[in-house]
Scaffold this motif. Structure first.
Motif, PDB file in Angstrom:
ATOM      1  N   ARG A 162       0.807  -1.278   0.118  1.00 21.75           N
ATOM      2  CA  ARG A 162       0.007   0.173  -0.015  1.00 21.75           C
ATOM      3  C   ARG A 162       0.716   1.304   0.037  1.00 21.75           C
ATOM      4  O   ARG A 162       0.355   2.389  -0.620  1.00 21.75           O
ATOM      5  N   LYS A 163       2.007   1.444   0.901  1.00 24.96           N
ATOM      6  CA  LYS A 163       2.980   2.484   0.755  1.00 24.96           C
ATOM      7  C   LYS A 163       3.776   2.627  -0.650  1.00 24.96           C
ATOM      8  O   LYS A 163       4.093   3.828  -0.899  1.00 24.96           O
ATOM      9  N   GLU A 164       3.952   1.562  -1.241  1.00 28.94           N
ATOM     10  CA  GLU A 164       4.605   1.686  -2.512  1.00 28.94           C
ATOM     11  C   GLU A 164       3.847   1.970  -3.768  1.00 28.94           C
ATOM     12  O   GLU A 164       4.229   2.491  -4.750  1.00 28.94           O
ATOM     13  N   ASN A 165       2.335   1.482  -3.699  1.00 31.39           N
ATOM     14  CA  ASN A 165       1.580   1.435  -4.654  1.00 31.39           C
ATOM     15  C   ASN A 165       1.093   3.038  -4.919  1.00 31.39           C
ATOM     16  O   ASN A 165       1.168   3.956  -4.088  1.00 31.39           O
ATOM     17  N   HIS A 167      -1.390   5.543  -5.110  1.00 32.69           N
ATOM     18  CA  HIS A 167      -2.611   5.749  -4.116  1.00 32.69           C
ATOM     19  C   HIS A 167      -3.957   5.470  -4.998  1.00 32.69           C
ATOM     20  O   HIS A 167      -4.902   5.007  -4.346  1.00 32.69           O
ATOM     21  N   ASN A 170      -4.343   1.893  -4.995  1.00 38.11           N
ATOM     22  CA  ASN A 170      -5.094   1.249  -3.882  1.00 38.11           C
ATOM     23  C   ASN A 170      -6.596   1.790  -3.772  1.00 38.11           C
ATOM     24  O   ASN A 170      -7.236   0.673  -2.977  1.00 38.11           O
ATOM     25  N   ALA A 192      -4.896   1.080   5.383  1.00 40.66           N
ATOM     26  CA  ALA A 192      -4.561   1.826   4.152  1.00 40.66           C
ATOM     27  C   ALA A 192      -5.013   3.301   4.263  1.00 40.66           C
ATOM     28  O   ALA A 192      -4.445   4.198   4.234  1.00 40.66           O
ATOM     29  N   GLU A 195      -3.288   5.262   6.973  1.00 38.05           N
ATOM     30  CA  GLU A 195      -1.832   5.796   6.677  1.00 38.05           C
ATOM     31  C   GLU A 195      -1.963   6.421   5.362  1.00 38.05           C
ATOM     32  O   GLU A 195      -0.867   6.719   4.740  1.00 38.05           O
ATOM     33  N   ARG A 196      -3.051   7.049   5.094  1.00 34.48           N
ATOM     34  CA  ARG A 196      -3.351   7.876   3.899  1.00 34.48           C
ATOM     35  C   ARG A 196      -2.517   7.579   2.646  1.00 34.48           C
ATOM     36  O   ARG A 196      -2.123   8.070   1.994  1.00 34.48           O
ATOM     37  N   CYS A 197      -2.940   6.167   2.344  1.00 32.53           N
ATOM     38  CA  CYS A 197      -2.269   5.743   1.192  1.00 32.53           C
ATOM     39  C   CYS A 197      -3.512   5.354   0.129  1.00 32.53           C
ATOM     40  O   CYS A 197      -3.146   4.647  -0.975  1.00 32.53           O
TER      41      CYS A 197
END
Length: 265
Positions: A162-165, A167, A170, A192, A195-197
Protein backbone atom coordinates in the motif's frame (compact mmCIF):
# COMPACT_ATOMS: atom_id res chain seq x y z
CA UNK A 1 -3.08 -3.58 -45.57
CA UNK A 2 -1.21 -6.89 -45.69
CA UNK A 3 -3.25 -9.25 -43.49
CA UNK A 4 -2.91 -13.02 -43.75
CA UNK A 5 -5.73 -14.97 -42.13
CA UNK A 6 -7.62 -17.89 -43.57
CA UNK A 7 -10.72 -19.94 -42.82
CA UNK A 8 -12.92 -19.12 -39.84
CA UNK A 9 -10.56 -16.49 -38.28
CA UNK A 10 -10.64 -14.54 -41.56
CA UNK A 11 -14.40 -14.12 -41.15
CA UNK A 12 -13.79 -11.84 -38.16
CA UNK A 13 -12.23 -9.25 -40.47
CA UNK A 14 -15.66 -8.37 -41.83
CA UNK A 15 -17.89 -8.63 -38.73
CA UNK A 16 -17.58 -4.91 -38.04
CA UNK A 17 -18.10 -2.93 -34.86
CA UNK A 18 -19.55 -4.84 -31.88
CA UNK A 19 -22.23 -3.37 -29.63
CA UNK A 20 -20.41 -1.63 -26.77
CA UNK A 21 -23.47 -1.88 -24.53
CA UNK A 22 -24.06 -5.60 -25.10
CA UNK A 23 -23.15 -7.11 -21.73
CA UNK A 24 -24.16 -10.60 -22.85
CA UNK A 25 -21.96 -10.89 -25.93
CA UNK A 26 -20.65 -14.36 -25.01
CA UNK A 27 -23.68 -16.11 -26.49
CA UNK A 28 -23.26 -14.41 -29.86
CA UNK A 29 -19.91 -16.07 -30.55
CA UNK A 30 -20.79 -19.63 -29.61
CA UNK A 31 -22.69 -20.40 -32.86
CA UNK A 32 -19.75 -19.29 -35.04
CA UNK A 33 -18.00 -22.63 -34.64
CA UNK A 34 -14.66 -21.60 -33.16
CA UNK A 35 -12.74 -24.24 -31.20
CA UNK A 36 -9.37 -24.64 -29.47
CA UNK A 37 -7.69 -25.35 -32.81
CA UNK A 38 -8.28 -21.70 -33.73
CA UNK A 39 -6.60 -20.31 -30.60
CA UNK A 40 -3.17 -19.56 -32.17
CA UNK A 41 -4.75 -17.52 -34.99
CA UNK A 42 -7.10 -15.76 -32.56
CA UNK A 43 -4.16 -14.76 -30.34
CA UNK A 44 -2.25 -13.49 -33.36
CA UNK A 45 -5.29 -11.48 -34.42
CA UNK A 46 -5.93 -10.04 -30.96
CA UNK A 47 -2.43 -8.59 -30.69
CA UNK A 48 -1.97 -7.81 -34.40
CA UNK A 49 -0.53 -4.29 -34.47
CA UNK A 50 -1.61 -3.69 -38.06
CA UNK A 51 -5.21 -4.59 -37.24
CA UNK A 52 -5.24 -2.59 -34.01
CA UNK A 53 -4.04 0.47 -35.91
CA UNK A 54 -6.19 -0.05 -39.01
CA UNK A 55 -8.38 2.66 -40.52
CA UNK A 56 -11.00 3.58 -37.93
CA UNK A 57 -13.72 3.31 -40.60
CA UNK A 58 -12.75 -0.21 -41.64
CA UNK A 59 -14.39 -3.40 -40.40
CA UNK A 60 -10.95 -4.96 -39.89
CA UNK A 61 -10.09 -2.71 -36.95
CA UNK A 62 -12.71 -4.55 -34.89
CA UNK A 63 -11.30 -8.01 -35.59
CA UNK A 64 -9.01 -7.96 -32.50
CA UNK A 65 -12.03 -7.26 -30.26
CA UNK A 66 -13.91 -10.22 -31.74
CA UNK A 67 -10.77 -12.36 -31.41
CA UNK A 68 -10.17 -11.67 -27.72
CA UNK A 69 -13.84 -12.15 -26.93
CA UNK A 70 -13.76 -15.59 -28.53
CA UNK A 71 -10.56 -16.43 -26.63
CA UNK A 72 -12.51 -15.70 -23.45
CA UNK A 73 -15.42 -17.86 -24.56
CA UNK A 74 -12.96 -20.69 -25.28
CA UNK A 75 -11.20 -20.10 -21.92
CA UNK A 76 -7.91 -20.26 -23.78
CA UNK A 77 -5.12 -20.36 -21.20
CA UNK A 78 -2.52 -19.81 -23.95
CA UNK A 79 -3.94 -16.31 -24.41
CA UNK A 80 -3.27 -15.14 -20.84
CA UNK A 81 0.25 -13.77 -21.34
CA UNK A 82 -0.34 -11.96 -24.66
CA UNK A 83 -3.58 -10.42 -23.37
CA UNK A 84 -1.88 -9.34 -20.14
CA UNK A 85 0.85 -7.71 -22.21
CA UNK A 86 -1.86 -5.75 -24.04
CA UNK A 87 -3.58 -4.68 -20.83
CA UNK A 88 -2.56 -1.14 -19.98
CA UNK A 89 -0.34 -0.86 -23.05
CA UNK A 90 -2.58 1.93 -24.32
CA UNK A 91 -4.89 3.41 -21.68
CA UNK A 92 -6.69 5.35 -24.42
CA UNK A 93 -7.94 2.09 -25.94
CA UNK A 94 -11.37 1.99 -24.29
CA UNK A 95 -12.25 -1.44 -25.67
CA UNK A 96 -9.08 -3.09 -24.37
CA UNK A 97 -9.25 -1.40 -20.95
CA UNK A 98 -12.90 -2.36 -20.47
CA UNK A 99 -12.98 -5.84 -22.02
CA UNK A 100 -9.60 -7.52 -21.45
CA UNK A 101 -10.17 -7.83 -17.67
CA UNK A 102 -13.48 -9.59 -18.40
CA UNK A 103 -11.86 -11.88 -20.96
CA UNK A 104 -9.05 -12.82 -18.57
CA UNK A 105 -11.64 -13.42 -15.83
CA UNK A 106 -13.52 -15.78 -18.13
CA UNK A 107 -10.40 -17.96 -18.49
CA UNK A 108 -10.55 -18.63 -14.77
CA UNK A 109 -8.12 -20.48 -12.51
CA UNK A 110 -5.16 -20.60 -14.96
CA UNK A 111 -5.17 -16.78 -14.98
CA UNK A 112 -4.99 -16.37 -11.18
CA UNK A 113 -1.23 -16.49 -10.79
CA UNK A 114 -0.36 -14.35 -13.86
CA UNK A 115 -2.91 -11.73 -12.79
CA UNK A 116 -1.47 -11.69 -9.27
CA UNK A 117 2.05 -11.24 -10.61
CA UNK A 118 0.98 -8.33 -12.83
CA UNK A 119 -0.93 -6.69 -9.97
CA UNK A 120 2.18 -6.89 -7.77
CA UNK A 121 4.65 -5.70 -10.42
CA UNK A 122 5.69 -2.19 -9.44
CA UNK A 123 7.37 -1.72 -12.83
CA UNK A 124 4.06 -2.07 -14.68
CA UNK A 125 1.92 0.92 -15.57
CA UNK A 126 -0.79 1.72 -13.04
CA UNK A 127 -3.62 0.89 -15.43
CA UNK A 128 -2.00 -2.45 -16.33
CA UNK A 129 -2.02 -3.30 -12.64
CA UNK A 130 -5.53 -1.99 -11.97
CA UNK A 131 -6.73 -3.99 -14.98
CA UNK A 132 -5.33 -7.14 -13.36
CA UNK A 133 -7.20 -6.26 -10.17
CA UNK A 134 -10.38 -5.72 -12.20
CA UNK A 135 -9.97 -9.18 -13.76
CA UNK A 136 -9.65 -10.74 -10.29
CA UNK A 137 -12.81 -8.89 -9.28
CA UNK A 138 -14.80 -10.09 -12.28
CA UNK A 139 -13.58 -13.69 -12.13
CA UNK A 140 -16.07 -14.84 -9.45
CA UNK A 141 -18.94 -13.81 -11.77
CA UNK A 142 -17.81 -16.57 -14.13
CA UNK A 143 -16.24 -18.85 -11.51
CA UNK A 144 -18.00 -18.39 -8.13
CA UNK A 145 -15.81 -21.02 -6.49
CA UNK A 146 -12.80 -18.70 -6.93
CA UNK A 147 -14.28 -15.75 -5.03
CA UNK A 148 -12.33 -16.22 -1.78
CA UNK A 149 -9.08 -16.79 -3.64
CA UNK A 150 -9.59 -13.56 -5.60
CA UNK A 151 -10.44 -11.64 -2.42
CA UNK A 152 -7.31 -12.99 -0.72
CA UNK A 153 -5.06 -11.93 -3.57
CA UNK A 154 -6.48 -8.41 -3.72
CA UNK A 155 -6.25 -7.97 0.03
CA UNK A 156 -2.65 -9.24 0.11
CA UNK A 157 -1.65 -6.65 -2.48
CA UNK A 158 -3.19 -3.82 -0.45
CA UNK A 159 -1.58 -5.10 2.75
CA UNK A 160 1.87 -5.73 1.29
CA UNK A 161 2.43 -2.74 -1.01
CA UNK A 162 0.00 0.00 0.00
CA UNK A 163 2.85 2.43 0.73
CA UNK A 164 4.68 1.68 -2.52
CA UNK A 165 1.63 1.61 -4.77
CA UNK A 166 0.13 4.58 -6.55
CA UNK A 167 -2.64 5.69 -4.20
CA UNK A 168 -5.08 5.55 -7.10
CA UNK A 169 -4.32 1.85 -7.54
CA UNK A 170 -5.01 1.31 -3.84
CA UNK A 171 -8.33 3.08 -4.32
CA UNK A 172 -9.21 0.75 -7.19
CA UNK A 173 -8.38 -2.27 -5.03
CA UNK A 174 -10.67 -0.96 -2.28
CA UNK A 175 -13.41 -0.50 -4.90
CA UNK A 176 -12.84 -4.05 -6.08
CA UNK A 177 -13.10 -5.43 -2.55
CA UNK A 178 -16.36 -3.53 -2.09
CA UNK A 179 -17.66 -4.98 -5.37
CA UNK A 180 -16.85 -8.45 -4.02
CA UNK A 181 -18.65 -7.60 -0.74
CA UNK A 182 -15.45 -8.59 1.08
CA UNK A 183 -16.31 -6.97 4.40
CA UNK A 184 -13.82 -9.29 6.08
CA UNK A 185 -11.03 -7.19 4.53
CA UNK A 186 -12.08 -4.06 6.39
CA UNK A 187 -9.12 -4.10 8.84
CA UNK A 188 -6.68 -3.98 5.90
CA UNK A 189 -8.69 -1.25 4.18
CA UNK A 190 -8.93 0.76 7.39
CA UNK A 191 -5.16 0.61 7.87
CA UNK A 192 -4.55 1.83 4.30
CA UNK A 193 -6.86 4.80 4.91
CA UNK A 194 -5.32 5.59 8.29
CA UNK A 195 -1.90 5.69 6.64
CA UNK A 196 -3.27 7.98 3.89
CA UNK A 197 -2.41 5.52 1.14
CA UNK A 198 -5.77 5.69 -0.71
CA UNK A 199 -6.93 8.14 -3.36
CA UNK A 200 -10.22 9.50 -2.00
CA UNK A 201 -11.63 10.15 -5.48
CA UNK A 202 -12.18 6.43 -6.06
CA UNK A 203 -14.48 5.36 -3.21
CA UNK A 204 -14.56 8.42 -1.01
CA UNK A 205 -13.21 8.49 2.52
CA UNK A 206 -13.27 5.71 5.11
CA UNK A 207 -16.81 6.56 6.21
CA UNK A 208 -18.02 6.12 2.62
CA UNK A 209 -16.39 2.69 2.50
CA UNK A 210 -18.06 1.73 5.77
CA UNK A 211 -21.39 2.86 4.34
CA UNK A 212 -20.78 0.77 1.22
CA UNK A 213 -20.17 -2.30 3.36
CA UNK A 214 -23.24 -1.60 5.51
CA UNK A 215 -21.11 -1.05 8.60
CA UNK A 216 -22.75 2.29 9.37
CA UNK A 217 -26.12 3.85 8.57
CA UNK A 218 -25.01 7.45 8.12
CA UNK A 219 -21.95 9.67 8.17
CA UNK A 220 -20.57 11.11 11.39
CA UNK A 221 -18.67 13.91 9.65
CA UNK A 222 -19.34 16.07 6.57
CA UNK A 223 -18.41 14.46 3.29
CA UNK A 224 -15.02 15.84 2.16
CA UNK A 225 -15.11 18.11 -0.88
CA UNK A 226 -12.55 16.52 -3.13
CA UNK A 227 -12.56 18.91 -6.07
CA UNK A 228 -13.90 22.40 -6.71
CA UNK A 229 -16.82 21.96 -9.13
CA UNK A 230 -15.09 23.94 -11.90
CA UNK A 231 -11.94 21.80 -11.64
CA UNK A 232 -14.03 18.64 -11.58
CA UNK A 233 -15.84 19.65 -14.76
CA UNK A 234 -12.57 20.36 -16.55
CA UNK A 235 -11.38 16.85 -15.74
CA UNK A 236 -14.33 15.07 -17.31
CA UNK A 237 -13.20 13.00 -20.22
CA UNK A 238 -15.06 12.46 -23.48
CA UNK A 239 -14.51 8.82 -24.40
CA UNK A 240 -13.81 7.90 -28.02
CA UNK A 241 -16.59 5.33 -27.71
CA UNK A 242 -19.10 7.95 -26.63
CA UNK A 243 -19.43 6.24 -23.25
CA UNK A 244 -18.09 7.20 -19.84
CA UNK A 245 -15.49 4.69 -18.70
CA UNK A 246 -15.93 3.04 -15.32
CA UNK A 247 -12.66 4.57 -14.12
CA UNK A 248 -13.53 8.11 -15.23
CA UNK A 249 -14.82 10.68 -12.78
CA UNK A 250 -18.58 10.33 -12.37
CA UNK A 251 -20.60 13.04 -14.16
CA UNK A 252 -22.90 13.43 -11.12
CA UNK A 253 -20.19 15.60 -9.47
CA UNK A 254 -19.77 13.25 -6.49
CA UNK A 255 -15.99 13.32 -6.95
CA UNK A 256 -15.89 9.51 -7.14
CA UNK A 257 -14.98 7.28 -10.05
CA UNK A 258 -17.97 6.33 -12.20
CA UNK A 259 -17.79 2.60 -11.37
CA UNK A 260 -18.02 3.36 -7.66
CA UNK A 261 -20.88 5.81 -8.01
CA UNK A 262 -23.59 5.91 -10.69
CA UNK A 263 -22.40 3.05 -12.94
CA UNK A 264 -25.13 0.44 -13.27
CA UNK A 265 -27.87 2.65 -11.77
Amino acid sequence: MNIHYEGLPASLLTLGKPDWNDADWQKKYQPLGFSLEHVPDLIRMAVDEELNQADSESAAIWAPVHAWRILGVLRAAEAIKPLLDMLGLDDENDWAMEELPKVLAMIGEPALRPLTWQLADLKRAMYARSGAAEALTQMPQQHPELRQECVNRLERELAARRKENDHTLNGFIVADLIALKAVETMPTIRQAYQERCVDLTICGDLEEVELSFGLREQRSTPRPRLFPRSLFSSKKKKRASGKIGRNDLCPCDSGKKYKQCCWGK
